[in-house]
Design an enzyme around this catalytic site. Structure first.
Site, PDB file in Angstrom:
ATOM      1  N   GLY A  54       0.830  -1.212   0.000  1.00 42.31           N
ATOM      2  CA  GLY A  54       0.000   0.000   0.000  1.00 42.31           C
ATOM      3  C   GLY A  54       0.854   1.248   0.000  1.00 42.31           C
ATOM      4  O   GLY A  54       2.080   1.186  -0.041  1.00 42.31           O
ATOM      5  N   GLU A  70       0.073   0.945  -6.346  1.00 42.15           N
ATOM      6  CA  GLU A  70       0.955   0.543  -5.260  1.00 42.15           C
ATOM      7  C   GLU A  70       1.198  -0.960  -5.268  1.00 42.15           C
ATOM      8  O   GLU A  70       2.314  -1.417  -4.999  1.00 42.15           O
ATOM      9  CB  GLU A  70       0.365   0.978  -3.921  1.00 42.15           C
ATOM     10  CG  GLU A  70       0.466   2.470  -3.642  1.00 42.15           C
ATOM     11  CD  GLU A  70       1.882   2.908  -3.298  1.00 42.15           C
ATOM     12  OE1 GLU A  70       2.737   2.029  -3.057  1.00 42.15           O
ATOM     13  OE2 GLU A  70       2.135   4.128  -3.260  1.00 42.15           O
ATOM     14  N   PRO A  96      -6.878   8.129  15.016  1.00 42.22           N
ATOM     15  CA  PRO A  96      -5.970   9.285  14.927  1.00 42.22           C
ATOM     16  C   PRO A  96      -4.483   8.942  14.975  1.00 42.22           C
ATOM     17  O   PRO A  96      -3.684   9.593  14.315  1.00 42.22           O
ATOM     18  CB  PRO A  96      -6.377  10.142  16.131  1.00 42.22           C
ATOM     19  CG  PRO A  96      -7.787   9.762  16.407  1.00 42.22           C
ATOM     20  CD  PRO A  96      -7.890   8.297  16.076  1.00 42.22           C
ATOM     21  N   ASP A  97      -4.088   7.927  15.739  1.00 44.82           N
ATOM     22  CA  ASP A  97      -2.658   7.660  15.937  1.00 44.82           C
ATOM     23  C   ASP A  97      -2.186   6.389  15.237  1.00 44.82           C
ATOM     24  O   ASP A  97      -1.227   5.758  15.680  1.00 44.82           O
ATOM     25  CB  ASP A  97      -2.360   7.570  17.438  1.00 44.82           C
ATOM     26  CG  ASP A  97      -2.698   8.856  18.170  1.00 44.82           C
ATOM     27  OD1 ASP A  97      -2.403   9.935  17.624  1.00 44.82           O
ATOM     28  OD2 ASP A  97      -3.261   8.782  19.281  1.00 44.82           O
ATOM     29  N   GLU A 127      11.248  -6.259   0.108  1.00 45.51           N
ATOM     30  CA  GLU A 127      10.971  -7.635  -0.297  1.00 45.51           C
ATOM     31  C   GLU A 127       9.466  -7.839  -0.339  1.00 45.51           C
ATOM     32  O   GLU A 127       8.719  -7.118   0.325  1.00 45.51           O
ATOM     33  CB  GLU A 127      11.605  -8.612   0.713  1.00 45.51           C
ATOM     34  CG  GLU A 127      11.560 -10.070   0.299  1.00 45.51           C
ATOM     35  CD  GLU A 127      12.261 -10.976   1.313  1.00 45.51           C
ATOM     36  OE1 GLU A 127      12.203 -12.198   1.113  1.00 45.51           O
ATOM     37  OE2 GLU A 127      12.829 -10.453   2.292  1.00 45.51           O
TER      38      GLU A 127
END
Length: 245
Positions: A54, A70, A96-97, A127
């Site tokens: 991603g 991606e 949020p974190d 890899e």
């Protein structure tokens, strides 16, 4: 059609900016085990740790376009293969974190696909590998949660679709078909009950004419089947309650 403009006087900096990323939980069945496509991060944060493929959504692309870009960049899968994948949007992760760099909201996609080639690391991935589900240790960020949600989604997909036959040989026994369900669901199914449900579901499988195929043990030869014409299961083939892993 002209591009709409922001209202006069609108302050685009009134809210704190945040980034949007995509994450992909791509699963397959190999050697009677559920495998997940993972990349080893080549940069901080979490350098050297396994993660789902991603990355960041670019300013002028959609989340799905970013997901395919991606996936191709980080795993080396051929563009034609990536473009042909049926990706399902799983959900949005917005705690949020969840990323130490800044506020990051991720749109996750999942797929359960047979016959994908071996990956190789690219882009910012050191890899890329197919690894057995659960053998890889803790994943970076909140990717363990995303992967668990993805397994639940693809498990549900097997309940109402005929996808399981795609992981079997062109001609297969009901035991081979049952093995796919047991692998993805993480349960041991009752053989007579499974056989009854499969054979009474219209269009799920069709019998192959000719002699049955001998099994590897002492049992009698097993009948062979091919995928039927149905694409959805009516009624659905439900997982045993309380037995999934």
């Amino acid at each position: 059609m002209s591009t709409p403009r922001a209202p006069e006087g609108y302050d685009r900096y009134a809210f704190e900016p945040f980034a949007v990323t995509v994450d992909l939980a791509v699963l397959t069945v190999r050697e009677e085990r559920l495998h997940v496509l993972l990349v080893q991060r080549g940069q901080e944060p979490h350098a050297g740790e396994w993660a789902l493929p991603g990355g960041f959504v670019l300013p002028r692309e959609s989340a799905e376009t970013a997901a395919r870009r991606e996936l191709a960049e980080e795993t080396g899968l051929p563009t034609a293969v990536v473009e042909g994948l049926h990706l399902e949007q799983l959900r949005t992760y917005s705690e949020p974190d969840r990323d130490p760099r800044m506020r990051v909201v991720s749109v996750a996609f999942t797929a359960l696909v047979p016959g994908l080639p071996e990956p190789r690391g690219g882009g910012d991935a050191a890899e890329a590998r197919w690894l057995p589900y659960g053998s890889h240790g803790p994943l970076a960020f909140d990717h363990d949660r995303i992967l668990a949600d993805a397994r639940e989604r693809v498990g549900a997909k097997l309940e109402y679709s005929c996808l399981a036959t795609a992981f079997c040989p062109p001609e297969f026994t009901l035991g081979e078909l049952r093995q796919v369900y047991e692998t993805v669901w993480g349960v041991e199914l009752d053989r007579p009950n499974f056989r009854r449900k499969v054979l009474t579901t219209t269009g799920f499988v069709r019998a192959v004419e000719g002699p049955p195929r001998r099994t590897g043990g002492r049992g009698k030869p097993a009948a062979l089947y091919r995928a039927g014409e149905a694409t959805a299961l009516h009624p659905p083939l439900l997982r045993p309650e309380g037995r999934s892993t």
